[in-house]
Design an enzyme around this catalytic site. Structure first.
Site, mmCIF file in Angstrom:
data_model
loop_
_atom_site.group_PDB
_atom_site.id
_atom_site.type_symbol
_atom_site.label_atom_id
_atom_site.label_comp_id
_atom_site.label_asym_id
_atom_site.label_seq_id
_atom_site.Cartn_x
_atom_site.Cartn_y
_atom_site.Cartn_z
ATOM 1 N N ASP B 146 0.773 -1.248 -0.108
ATOM 2 C CA ASP B 146 0.157 -0.030 0.060
ATOM 3 C C ASP B 146 1.023 1.311 0.146
ATOM 4 O OD1 ASP B 146 -1.628 -2.177 0.557
ATOM 5 O OD2 ASP B 146 -3.070 -0.873 2.009
ATOM 6 N N LYS B 209 -6.773 3.144 -3.315
ATOM 7 C CA LYS B 209 -7.317 3.225 -1.795
ATOM 8 C C LYS B 209 -7.737 4.662 -1.545
ATOM 9 C CE LYS B 209 -5.343 1.821 2.516
ATOM 10 N NZ LYS B 209 -4.295 0.973 3.106
ATOM 11 N N LYS B 245 -10.420 0.027 -2.418
ATOM 12 C CA LYS B 245 -10.266 -0.197 -1.099
ATOM 13 C C LYS B 245 -10.422 1.220 -0.285
ATOM 14 C CE LYS B 245 -7.059 -1.284 2.507
ATOM 15 N NZ LYS B 245 -5.894 -2.087 2.911
#
Lengths: 477, 309
Positions: B146, B209, B245
């Site tokens: 991430d 995300k 996400k």
């Protein structure tokens, strides 16, 4: 792969007690009518809901006399601040009984509970709250130092928003000191009769609000009654013409809110996802049973393909079915007659050469249903681009320049509403100035607020409802 | 998984500013309407299990220890020890130095380890450090990285720099999946969120995300709506599917279900799997477990009937 589906989430019908038969509401009492009683049915399954009394000329006369007495003796002389208290009380009771009102409205009308619960009923309360605020401030409304009520108002409302149209009519009339005789549509009388019960609960003096049920004959008797000082009508242009003829030369005040064929203009620089949402809301809200529905989509040719692709994908997610399911987006068509009209015009669209498209969707076998429908390749000369369909049918036309958009948008006998979609502020103003429509929404659609006036140009009628302007129809300035 | 070549910063800017705008009022209204869907009975049961299987169970604290991470891994594999029918979560997300601990704890469980590399959460470090951070996490066994984007560069209009950073990190990831954190709370406008989404996807992101969870507001429904529209449009344009996400601020089952409805009706059911949609949330797990047991037994259990971690 998991596919997440929604189980049915029906709203309980047990919050409403539907009686076997209903009378007229005259002088604070429910009484029988002398006409032939009629049945009101649930458009979602064609079951009979109740038998409703029908008012003949004598019944209408009785209602108008009751209204006159109440006007002369109680309501007319009452100080505005006192009238306001009754209106506030009605608004609060509407809020308290909102679930009951929403469920009954959906059962009788066929509209999804989501809309009756989230749009109709909250707006009804808002309308009463708003006009309650005006009741003691009429001399500041800009209609002279001492505007007076007109007297008895005869009001005839349609079946598409039974409760909301009732509120649009009754709230300003009462705030200004008038008394009313209201005739709801014959296919959707039940919430008006529940409203009568709310008037009793609010201890509104008898005769201030009278409700006479019936079909066209009852409406004609009410409109033509010599004791009526003002007529307010919302409905079809044809009936509006008849009423105008009846009233010509009588000196009665008249406002008409009639049909529409609104243009929803999408410029190439619009926020497309939100525009698509607005197009969907513009035409499929309330099954398209909306006089200001955005039934003509005018989309700039450079983005027409993309808009249509997105629109089709979005339409495929519309959930059509049981109006009482909280997840339903599109409910039932209000009556067999209306369904027949929608079918006739859609068939005409195909016959004239427009291309018809509907998302795959399963319609219930009982009741009146029509799938959300899109017509592409529509020309201004097609019937589906000219006539009001009053159903979930969208006609798509294209344009190349802003001038062409405005010209096409205005090229209609109607002029109730219009929509503009663009990210450019100056383009919104330029377009709005040129559109001949009573309401122009920018980057949104079908928004109603009690503070905002609403009404039409040309065959969409005259007079304004809502806002400060809405007081004028009910005052002798 | 085609990373596009960047022809020029000007071309990229023109492309991003040529995307259709987002009307904030309309986007919020749409998200609000979808949030009013009524999800009951069998649909709710299905949604709860789906949401559990999409959770990235996360601990990102300065005070993290090996013991804490191991405890979290145990919870990830058996969210409800008294009920074997509960699905396991999608991944465990930790800081790079904890990857090794997590990988060992999760060996054989089939649960992936995600790591926030690239100088999380601010991203304010030299590029070399970010790449080293990423390589170290991958070398320790992280299956997912991430990364945070350089919001300063993005807001100053230096899209080329953001693009190249993502490309470089993607390369450093090797076989690991790359989730690009946009930190939407700092991007401020929905137009920026849409541009950042497209920028990340064009640079090779496997997932986009919303947030680090360290900035407020974190994930919101309207922001996620805009990102879901972006992945839907990107797949239509290129054929490549990118995951989404939302992270931070999702605490209740009700919230989680609202996100699933949003996915279902915006991007479509193709995204309704842990492969394409994740929930970056830890506290939501116990609420999901509690609601799950309520559906099965008809009664609520107290919080002490579920493990803390």
């Amino acid at each position: 792969m998991t596919v997440f589906d929604y189980a049915p989430a029906p709203e309980s019908r047990s919050v409403v007690d539907i009686r076997g038969s209903y009378g007229l509401f005259v002088d604070g009492e429910f009484t029988g009518g002398h006409g032939e009683p009629f049945k009101t049915i649930n458009p979602a399954d064609e079951s009979v809901l109740a038998e409703v009394a029908c008012a003949d000329e004598a019944d209408v006369d009785r209602a108008v006399r009751a209204a006159r007495t109440a006007y002369d003796k109680v309501w007319g002389p009452m100080p505005g601040a006192e009238r306001a208290k009754y209106l506030y009380r009605i608004a609060r009771i509407v809020q308290e009984r909102s679930r009951e009102l929403a469920v009954l409205e959906s059962i009788d009308n066929g509209k999804p509970i989501r809309e009756s619960r989230d749009v109709d009923v909250p707006l009804v309360a808002a309308w009463f709250f708003y006009y309650a605020g005006w009741a003691d401030k009429l001399r500041h409304a800009g209609f002279g130092p001492d505007p007076r009520p007109v007297g008895v108002a005869g009001q005839v409302i349609p079946w598409n928003f039974p409760l909301l149209m009732l509120a649009w009519k009754i709230a300003p009339a009462l705030a200004c000191g008038n008394t009313v005789v209201l005739k709801p549509a014959e296919t959707t009388p039940l919430t008006a009769l529940l409203f009568a019960d709310i008037c009793r609960q609010a201890e509104l003096p008898p005769g201030v609000v009278n409700i006479v049920t019936g079909a066209g004959e009852t409406g004609r008797a009410l409109v033509a009654h010599p004791g009526v000082d003002k007529v307010a009508f919302t409905g079809s242009t044809d009936v509006g013409r008849q009423i105008a003829r009846t009233l010509a030369g009588t000196g009665k005040k008249l406002t008409l809110e009639l049909g529409g064929k609104a243009a929803n203009i999408v410029y190439q620089d619009a926020a497309l996802d939100q525009a698509v949402e607005g197009i969907v809301n513009g035409i499929f809200f309330n099954q398209g049973h909306v006089c200001c529905a955005g039934s003509r989509l005018l989309v700039q040719e450079s983005v027409a393909g993309e808009v249509l692709e997105r629109l089709k994908a979005r339409m495929a997610t519309l959930r059509v079915g049981d109006p009482l399911d909280k997840n339903t987006d599109v409910g039932a068509i209000n009556s067999a007659a209306q369904l027949a009209r929608i079918r006739e015009l859609s068939d005409a669209g195909e016959a004239e050469g427009a291309e018809r498209w509907s998302p795959p969707c399963e319609l219930p076998s009982q009741g009146f249903w029509f799938a959300p429908t899109l017509f592409t390749g529509v020309a201004q000369s097609h019937r589906i681009a000219r006539e009001e369909i009053f159903g979930p049918v969208l006609s798509v036309l294209t344009f190349r320049t802003p001038d062409e958009a405005v010209t096409k948008a205005n090229n209609t006998p109607y002029g109730l509403s219009a929509g503009i979609w663009t990210e450019k502020g100056s383009q919104i103003l330029w377009t709005a100035q040129r559109l001949r429509a009573g309401v122009v929404w920018a980057n949104t659609f079908n928004k109603f607020d009690p503070a905002s006036p609403f009404g039409g140009y040309k065959e969409s009628g005259f007079g304004r409802e809502g806002g400060r302007h809405g007081l004028e129809a009910y005052l002798n300035a | 998984m085609s990373t596009e070549t960047l022809n020029s910063a000007a071309e990229l800017r023109a492309f991003l500013h040529g995307l259709p705008g987002v009307d904030q009022v309309g986007a919020e209204e749409r998200a609000g309407r979808l949030a009013s869907r009524s999800i009951k009975a069998s649909a709710k049961a299905e949604a709860i299990d789906l949401a559990i299987s999409m959770v990235d169970l996360t601990t990102l604290e300065g005070a993290d220890t090996a013991g804490k991470v191991r405890a979290l891994c145990a919870k990830a594999a058996h969210p409800d020890p008294s009920d074997a029918s509960v699905p396991k979560v999608a991944a465990v997300c930790v800081y790079p130095d904890m990857v090794e601990v997590a990988v060992r704890a999760l060996a054989g469980s089939g649960i992936g380890v995600a790591s926030v590399a690239t100088a999380f959460p601010s991203g304010r470090a030299p590029m070399e450090a970010k790449l080293a951070d990423t390589r170290a996490a991958v070398a320790a066994g992280a299956a997912e990285i991430d990364m945070v984007i350089d919001r300063g560069a993005f807001l100053s209009g230096d899209y080329g720099k953001v693009f190249e950073e993502i490309v470089a990190v993607k390369e450093a990831c090797g076989p690991a999946h790359l989730k690009v954190i946009l930190e939407t709370g700092e991007l401020a406008t929905f137009d920026n969120v849409r541009r950042a989404s497209w920028l990340a996807m064009r640079a090779g992101a496997d997932f986009i995300k919303t947030s680090t969870g360290k900035v407020s507001p974190a994930a919101t429904l309207p922001v996620t709506l805009v990102m879901l529209e972006a992945v839907r449009d990107y797949r239509a344009a290129t054929g490549r599917q990118v995951g989404v996400k939302p992270a931070g601020g999702i605490r209740t089952t009700k919230d989680a279900i609202k996100y699933l409805v949003l996915v279902n009706e915006t991007a479509g059911p193709d995204w309704l799997t842990p492969e394409w949609f994740r929930l970056g949330a830890s506290s939501v797990l116990n609420d999901l477990l509690m609601q799950r047991r309520k559906l099965a037994t008809g009664v609520y259990s107290g919080p002490d009937y579920f493990t803390l971690d």
